[in-house]
Design a protein around this motif. Structure first.
Motif, PDB file in Angstrom:
ATOM      1  N   LEU A  19       0.826  -1.206   0.000  1.00 55.99           N
ATOM      2  CA  LEU A  19       0.000   0.000   0.000  1.00 55.99           C
ATOM      3  C   LEU A  19       0.860   1.257   0.000  1.00 55.99           C
ATOM      4  O   LEU A  19       0.514   2.247  -0.652  1.00 55.99           O
ATOM      5  CB  LEU A  19      -0.962   0.004   1.185  1.00 55.99           C
ATOM      6  CG  LEU A  19      -2.075  -1.040   1.116  1.00 55.99           C
ATOM      7  CD1 LEU A  19      -2.885  -1.038   2.407  1.00 55.99           C
ATOM      8  CD2 LEU A  19      -2.966  -0.841  -0.088  1.00 55.99           C
ATOM      9  N   ASP A  20       1.989   1.224   0.694  1.00 59.44           N
ATOM     10  CA  ASP A  20       2.905   2.356   0.676  1.00 59.44           C
ATOM     11  C   ASP A  20       3.428   2.582  -0.740  1.00 59.44           C
ATOM     12  O   ASP A  20       3.407   3.700  -1.249  1.00 59.44           O
ATOM     13  CB  ASP A  20       4.069   2.112   1.633  1.00 59.44           C
ATOM     14  CG  ASP A  20       5.091   3.232   1.598  1.00 59.44           C
ATOM     15  OD1 ASP A  20       4.706   4.402   1.787  1.00 59.44           O
ATOM     16  OD2 ASP A  20       6.269   2.939   1.360  1.00 59.44           O
ATOM     17  N   LEU A  21       3.873   1.514  -1.394  1.00 62.55           N
ATOM     18  CA  LEU A  21       4.385   1.632  -2.758  1.00 62.55           C
ATOM     19  C   LEU A  21       3.314   2.138  -3.715  1.00 62.55           C
ATOM     20  O   LEU A  21       3.541   3.061  -4.492  1.00 62.55           O
ATOM     21  CB  LEU A  21       4.903   0.273  -3.240  1.00 62.55           C
ATOM     22  CG  LEU A  21       5.364   0.209  -4.693  1.00 62.55           C
ATOM     23  CD1 LEU A  21       6.580   1.112  -4.918  1.00 62.55           C
ATOM     24  CD2 LEU A  21       5.661  -1.222  -5.085  1.00 62.55           C
ATOM     25  N   LEU A  22       2.128   1.568  -3.651  1.00 59.27           N
ATOM     26  CA  LEU A  22       1.055   1.959  -4.569  1.00 59.27           C
ATOM     27  C   LEU A  22       0.515   3.350  -4.274  1.00 59.27           C
ATOM     28  O   LEU A  22      -0.048   3.993  -5.160  1.00 59.27           O
ATOM     29  CB  LEU A  22      -0.074   0.927  -4.539  1.00 59.27           C
ATOM     30  CG  LEU A  22       0.312  -0.473  -5.004  1.00 59.27           C
ATOM     31  CD1 LEU A  22      -0.871  -1.416  -4.886  1.00 59.27           C
ATOM     32  CD2 LEU A  22       0.876  -0.460  -6.413  1.00 59.27           C
ATOM     33  N   GLY A  23       0.705   3.807  -3.052  1.00 55.63           N
ATOM     34  CA  GLY A  23       0.234   5.140  -2.678  1.00 55.63           C
ATOM     35  C   GLY A  23       1.163   6.262  -3.108  1.00 55.63           C
ATOM     36  O   GLY A  23       0.803   7.431  -3.014  1.00 55.63           O
ATOM     37  N   ARG A  24       2.333   5.903  -3.582  1.00 52.84           N
ATOM     38  CA  ARG A  24       3.271   6.932  -4.034  1.00 52.84           C
ATOM     39  C   ARG A  24       2.810   7.498  -5.369  1.00 52.84           C
ATOM     40  O   ARG A  24       2.289   6.769  -6.218  1.00 52.84           O
ATOM     41  CB  ARG A  24       4.675   6.354  -4.157  1.00 52.84           C
ATOM     42  CG  ARG A  24       5.226   5.942  -2.824  1.00 52.84           C
ATOM     43  CD  ARG A  24       6.557   5.282  -2.940  1.00 52.84           C
ATOM     44  NE  ARG A  24       6.886   4.681  -1.653  1.00 52.84           N
ATOM     45  CZ  ARG A  24       7.865   3.830  -1.478  1.00 52.84           C
ATOM     46  NH1 ARG A  24       8.639   3.487  -2.482  1.00 52.84           N
ATOM     47  NH2 ARG A  24       8.079   3.320  -0.289  1.00 52.84           N
ATOM     48  N   ARG A  25       3.027   8.781  -5.520  1.00 52.88           N
ATOM     49  CA  ARG A  25       2.575   9.481  -6.727  1.00 52.88           C
ATOM     50  C   ARG A  25       3.056   8.779  -7.989  1.00 52.88           C
ATOM     51  O   ARG A  25       4.226   8.471  -8.118  1.00 52.88           O
ATOM     52  CB  ARG A  25       3.078  10.914  -6.697  1.00 52.88           C
ATOM     53  CG  ARG A  25       2.447  11.753  -7.749  1.00 52.88           C
ATOM     54  CD  ARG A  25       2.737  13.193  -7.524  1.00 52.88           C
ATOM     55  NE  ARG A  25       1.931  13.935  -8.471  1.00 52.88           N
ATOM     56  CZ  ARG A  25       2.013  15.221  -8.649  1.00 52.88           C
ATOM     57  NH1 ARG A  25       2.861  15.917  -7.933  1.00 52.88           N
ATOM     58  NH2 ARG A  25       1.257  15.816  -9.519  1.00 52.88           N
ATOM     59  N   TRP A  26       2.145   8.510  -8.886  1.00 50.66           N
ATOM     60  CA  TRP A  26       2.323   7.927 -10.210  1.00 50.66           C
ATOM     61  C   TRP A  26       2.477   6.404 -10.228  1.00 50.66           C
ATOM     62  O   TRP A  26       2.431   5.813 -11.294  1.00 50.66           O
ATOM     63  CB  TRP A  26       3.484   8.578 -10.983  1.00 50.66           C
ATOM     64  CG  TRP A  26       3.281  10.044 -11.171  1.00 50.66           C
ATOM     65  CD1 TRP A  26       3.992  11.048 -10.584  1.00 50.66           C
ATOM     66  CD2 TRP A  26       2.280  10.679 -11.960  1.00 50.66           C
ATOM     67  NE1 TRP A  26       3.499  12.258 -10.964  1.00 50.66           N
ATOM     68  CE2 TRP A  26       2.434  12.057 -11.819  1.00 50.66           C
ATOM     69  CE3 TRP A  26       1.245  10.202 -12.776  1.00 50.66           C
ATOM     70  CZ2 TRP A  26       1.610  12.978 -12.450  1.00 50.66           C
ATOM     71  CZ3 TRP A  26       0.432  11.126 -13.408  1.00 50.66           C
ATOM     72  CH2 TRP A  26       0.616  12.494 -13.240  1.00 50.66           C
ATOM     73  N   SER A  27       2.637   5.742  -9.098  1.00 44.77           N
ATOM     74  CA  SER A  27       2.816   4.283  -9.119  1.00 44.77           C
ATOM     75  C   SER A  27       1.632   3.575  -9.763  1.00 44.77           C
ATOM     76  O   SER A  27       1.818   2.756 -10.673  1.00 44.77           O
ATOM     77  CB  SER A  27       3.034   3.736  -7.704  1.00 44.77           C
ATOM     78  OG  SER A  27       4.271   4.159  -7.197  1.00 44.77           O
ATOM     79  N   SER A  61      12.026   3.049 -11.048  1.00 41.48           N
ATOM     80  CA  SER A  61      13.075   2.316 -10.330  1.00 41.48           C
ATOM     81  C   SER A  61      12.486   1.501  -9.187  1.00 41.48           C
ATOM     82  O   SER A  61      12.841   0.333  -9.003  1.00 41.48           O
ATOM     83  CB  SER A  61      14.131   3.278  -9.776  1.00 41.48           C
ATOM     84  OG  SER A  61      14.838   3.874 -10.829  1.00 41.48           O
ATOM     85  N   GLU A  62      11.596   2.110  -8.416  1.00 40.82           N
ATOM     86  CA  GLU A  62      10.968   1.391  -7.295  1.00 40.82           C
ATOM     87  C   GLU A  62      10.145   0.211  -7.787  1.00 40.82           C
ATOM     88  O   GLU A  62      10.211  -0.883  -7.212  1.00 40.82           O
ATOM     89  CB  GLU A  62      10.075   2.343  -6.498  1.00 40.82           C
ATOM     90  CG  GLU A  62      10.840   3.393  -5.743  1.00 40.82           C
ATOM     91  CD  GLU A  62       9.973   4.502  -5.194  1.00 40.82           C
ATOM     92  OE1 GLU A  62      10.514   5.287  -4.402  1.00 40.82           O
ATOM     93  OE2 GLU A  62       8.778   4.602  -5.543  1.00 40.82           O
ATOM     94  N   LEU A  63       9.378   0.415  -8.838  1.00 39.98           N
ATOM     95  CA  LEU A  63       8.546  -0.665  -9.363  1.00 39.98           C
ATOM     96  C   LEU A  63       9.395  -1.783  -9.953  1.00 39.98           C
ATOM     97  O   LEU A  63       9.027  -2.957  -9.873  1.00 39.98           O
ATOM     98  CB  LEU A  63       7.548  -0.122 -10.388  1.00 39.98           C
ATOM     99  CG  LEU A  63       6.471   0.800  -9.800  1.00 39.98           C
ATOM    100  CD1 LEU A  63       5.722   1.516 -10.912  1.00 39.98           C
ATOM    101  CD2 LEU A  63       5.513   0.022  -8.904  1.00 39.98           C
ATOM    102  N   GLY A  67       9.855  -5.822  -8.466  1.00 45.46           N
ATOM    103  CA  GLY A  67       9.473  -6.903  -9.361  1.00 45.46           C
ATOM    104  C   GLY A  67       8.133  -6.757 -10.051  1.00 45.46           C
ATOM    105  O   GLY A  67       7.609  -7.719 -10.598  1.00 45.46           O
ATOM    106  N   LEU A  68       7.572  -5.550 -10.055  1.00 46.95           N
ATOM    107  CA  LEU A  68       6.274  -5.355 -10.696  1.00 46.95           C
ATOM    108  C   LEU A  68       6.390  -4.965 -12.166  1.00 46.95           C
ATOM    109  O   LEU A  68       5.478  -5.219 -12.949  1.00 46.95           O
ATOM    110  CB  LEU A  68       5.451  -4.314  -9.935  1.00 46.95           C
ATOM    111  CG  LEU A  68       5.088  -4.723  -8.504  1.00 46.95           C
ATOM    112  CD1 LEU A  68       4.397  -3.578  -7.780  1.00 46.95           C
ATOM    113  CD2 LEU A  68       4.230  -5.976  -8.497  1.00 46.95           C
ATOM    114  N   ILE A  69       7.488  -4.322 -12.518  1.00 47.50           N
ATOM    115  CA  ILE A  69       7.740  -3.994 -13.920  1.00 47.50           C
ATOM    116  C   ILE A  69       9.173  -4.380 -14.259  1.00 47.50           C
ATOM    117  O   ILE A  69      10.001  -4.597 -13.363  1.00 47.50           O
ATOM    118  CB  ILE A  69       7.493  -2.501 -14.251  1.00 47.50           C
ATOM    119  CG1 ILE A  69       8.512  -1.606 -13.555  1.00 47.50           C
ATOM    120  CG2 ILE A  69       6.059  -2.100 -13.927  1.00 47.50           C
ATOM    121  CD1 ILE A  69       8.458  -0.152 -14.010  1.00 47.50           C
ATOM    122  N   GLU A  70       9.445  -4.453 -15.552  1.00 51.13           N
ATOM    123  CA  GLU A  70      10.802  -4.727 -16.013  1.00 51.13           C
ATOM    124  C   GLU A  70      11.080  -3.874 -17.232  1.00 51.13           C
ATOM    125  O   GLU A  70      10.158  -3.417 -17.901  1.00 51.13           O
ATOM    126  CB  GLU A  70      10.980  -6.212 -16.337  1.00 51.13           C
ATOM    127  CG  GLU A  70      10.047  -6.738 -17.402  1.00 51.13           C
ATOM    128  CD  GLU A  70      10.111  -8.250 -17.545  1.00 51.13           C
ATOM    129  OE1 GLU A  70      11.038  -8.883 -17.006  1.00 51.13           O
ATOM    130  OE2 GLU A  70       9.215  -8.791 -18.200  1.00 51.13           O
TER     131      GLU A  70
END
Length: 105
Positions: A19-27, A61-63, A67-70
């Motif tokens: 939730l922290d990762l997805l809550g970041r702007r633009w994620s 970079s975070e995504l 492991g959510l994007i490559e």
């Protein structure tokens, strides 16, 4: 993500980290825009309403780290298998939002 404290939680529980990762702007927007095909960072920036290149690169970079994007050479960024699984969890919310929006008018 490794168990560590995240915004709003000292436990580092996986759901809190996600939730922290997805809550970041633009994620969420990046994941949404990659739902159909790979996109270059330039195409993603255009799709994300000209998001700041610095912020966009930080999210990419975070995504990638989680492991959510490559990044595929010559193709751009795309969802990984785990990223596609996450995207599938958004679909019921998307359908609800469409119904909710119709009820607002």
């Amino acid at each position: 993500m490794k168990k560590r404290a995240v915004r709003g939680s000292k436990s580092g529980r996986p759901i809190m980290a996600l939730l922290d990762l997805l809550g970041r702007r633009w994620s969420l927007r990046i994941i949404w825009e990659l739902r159909e095909q790979p996109l270059t960072s330039r195409a993603l920036r255009a799709a994300c309403d000209e998001a700041s290149p610095t912020v966009l690169q930080a999210r990419l970079s975070e995504l990638r780290e989680t492991g959510l994007i490559e990044l595929i050479p010559a193709s751009g960024y795309r969802l990984t298998e785990m990223g596609r699984e996450l995207f599938q969890t958004f679909l019921p919310l998307h359908r609800f939002a469409e119904r909710w929006n119709k009820g607002q008018g």
